[in-house]
Design a protein around this motif. Structure first.
Motif, PDB file in Angstrom:
ATOM      1  N   ALA A  15     -15.422   1.401  -1.675  1.00 56.55           N
ATOM      2  CA  ALA A  15     -15.650   0.193  -1.225  1.00 56.55           C
ATOM      3  C   ALA A  15     -16.727   0.360  -0.311  1.00 56.55           C
ATOM      4  N   GLY A  16     -16.855   1.064   0.629  1.00 54.32           N
ATOM      5  CA  GLY A  16     -17.907   1.157   1.555  1.00 54.32           C
ATOM      6  C   GLY A  16     -19.182   1.766   1.172  1.00 54.32           C
TER       7      GLY A  16
ATOM      8  N   GLY B 279      -5.502   5.043  -0.418  1.00 50.59           N
ATOM      9  CA  GLY B 279      -6.208   4.118   0.386  1.00 50.59           C
ATOM     10  C   GLY B 279      -7.611   4.660   0.806  1.00 50.59           C
ATOM     11  N   ARG B 280      -7.611   5.987   1.371  1.00 53.02           N
ATOM     12  CA  ARG B 280      -8.984   6.506   1.864  1.00 53.02           C
ATOM     13  C   ARG B 280     -10.015   6.579   0.757  1.00 53.02           C
TER      14      ARG B 280
ATOM     15  N   GLU C 293     -11.145   2.840   0.310  1.00 55.97           N
ATOM     16  CA  GLU C 293     -12.203   2.613   1.327  1.00 55.97           C
ATOM     17  C   GLU C 293     -13.511   3.210   1.204  1.00 55.97           C
TER      18      GLU C 293
ATOM     19  N   THR D 240       0.789  -1.178  -0.072  1.00 46.89           N
ATOM     20  CA  THR D 240      -0.041   0.001   0.015  1.00 46.89           C
ATOM     21  C   THR D 240       0.778   1.286   0.216  1.00 46.89           C
TER      22      THR D 240
ATOM     23  N   ASN E  31     -17.062  -5.992   0.988  1.00 40.04           N
ATOM     24  CA  ASN E  31     -16.148  -6.454   2.017  1.00 40.04           C
ATOM     25  C   ASN E  31     -17.071  -6.285   3.257  1.00 40.04           C
TER      26      ASN E  31
END
Length: 392
Positions: free
Chosen positions: A362-363, A355-356, A359, A345, A368
């Protein structure tokens, strides 16, 4: 063309470097590929790397230069060569703390997909070959893999855990259509009730839906599709012989409809090349049925630094310095840092932002929320083939 020996890595008398020695003129009809420098565009059509640098274990590095004697002659294109390899074992163990498996199977060495960014390219140096064009044209197949697997699973002390396939080179690269080694390995795993996780960027995985769906029904199989971009032109440049983005999304849909758990890997993310597609790739994958997602930031170990730099210089010369600068920013000022926990990463503000974004996207989509866990309690040690008939 003259092939000149450069930067000798060994010493003749222990104190002085070997002298600079010009080699004979190369026959232009079949030029030697084992030189650093661009290979003719027409000859490497359909390939990912632009050059064929010597591996890091070679005693010298060679560079091709133009000596003014260029003759206009027909040049053969690069053809795929496959060598049969007969290893003594097939299950590879690892103790890396930042990956989710401790064992893997690789039916092939090298990969015809030709992904320019492939972190496995430097492994070809162990064969005395180049991580460049050799990696995608000089392949090794292991047809005795099913036999070895059966033997290793039969060992008295063997304890089952998920076996990963596709961790180094793609188990469904084009030569799998002929050799069918991956399918035979799956047949052994299904018979033994052994869990398997597959990573691929090939639509050929749908050929084995019959086996994978039966295994998935018992909690023994899952598949991850790598989707690097939705732009077919970029995909053609980065990964010339892999399935198109559309075919990969179709494969996700077919696998999902067959009841096989599917995840999407946005990997690798290359700063200023495909990182702007994070959200769109995740949306397309979710719509196709994937319910788990992950990403990996571009990794450039060993010779891969030069291979990717050359590729950028040819395809994105206006962005090359910017891309490499961003890569250095995510690797603590270097082009690569192999530290566990960081190599996947990266570090720093840019890596944190990637990364943020991932996330958050994806959220929002619902990725996930659950993780597929494969079963190991169904494992049954394969019967050893002794050659003797049963008593009863």
């Amino acid at each position: 063309m003259v092939d000149t020996l450069l930067r000798p890595r060994n010493f003749i008398d222990g104190t002085r470097p070997a002298p600079r020695v010009p080699a004979p003129v190369i026959d232009r009809r079949r030029p030697d590929l084992r030189t650093y420098g661009p290979v003719e565009t027409d000859r490497r059509r359909g390939r990912g790397a632009t050059a064929n640098p010597d591996g890091r274990y070679e005693p010298v590095q060679r560079e091709r230069i133009d000596d003014g004697w260029d003759i206009d002659e027909e040049i053969d294109d690069l053809r795929t060569e496959v060598t049969i390899e007969k290893p003594r074992t097939i299950i590879t163990k690892n103790d890396s703390p930042d990956i989710g498996f401790d064992r893997s199977i690789n039916p092939y060495r090298g990969c015809e997909h030709g992904c320019v960014y492939c972190f496995a390219r430097p492994s070809h140096a162990y064969q005395g070959l180049s991580p460049g064009l050799d990696f995608e044209t000089k392949l090794f197949a292991k047809p005795n893999a099913p036999e070895l697997l059966r033997k290793e699973l039969s060992a008295p002390g063997y304890e089952p855990r998920m076996i990963a396939m596709g961790t180094n080179t793609d188990p469904y690269q084009p030569i799998e259509r002929h050799y069918r080694i991956t399918r035979q390995v799956l047949e052994v795993l299904e018979e033994a009730g052994h869990p398997v996780g597959i990573v691929t960027k090939s639509a050929l995985v749908t050929r084995d839906i019959d086996i994978l769906s039966r295994m998935a029904e018992r909690g023994l199989a899952k598949v991850a599709l790598s989707v690097t971009t939705l732009d077919p032109r970029l995909a053609r440049r980065m990964e010339p012989r892999a399935a198109t983005p559309t075919k990969r999304l179709s494969a996700i849909r077919q696998l999902t409809e067959a009841g096989i758990p599917v995840s999407v890997l946005v990997a690798p993310l290359i700063p200023a090349i495909n990182d702007h597609e994070i959200e769109s790739i995740l949306r397309a994958a979710y719509a196709s049925g994937a319910r788990e997602a992950g990403y990996v930031l571009l990794r450039l170990p060993h010779e891969l630094k030069g291979i990717v730099r050359d590729w950028l210089a040819e395809n994105y010369p206006d962005r090359m310095k910017h891309v490499l600068s961003l890569v250095e920013e995510t690797r603590g000022g270097k082009l690569y840092d192999s530290a566990f926990g960081q190599r996947q990463t990266g570090v720093g503000p840019y890596a944190w932002m990637i990364g943020r974004r991932f996330e958050a996207a994806a959220g929002r989509l619902g990725f996930n929320t659950e993780r597929t866990r494969l079963r190991t309690d169904l494992f049954r040690r394969p019967a050893k083939e002794t050659g003797q008939l049963a008593l009863f």
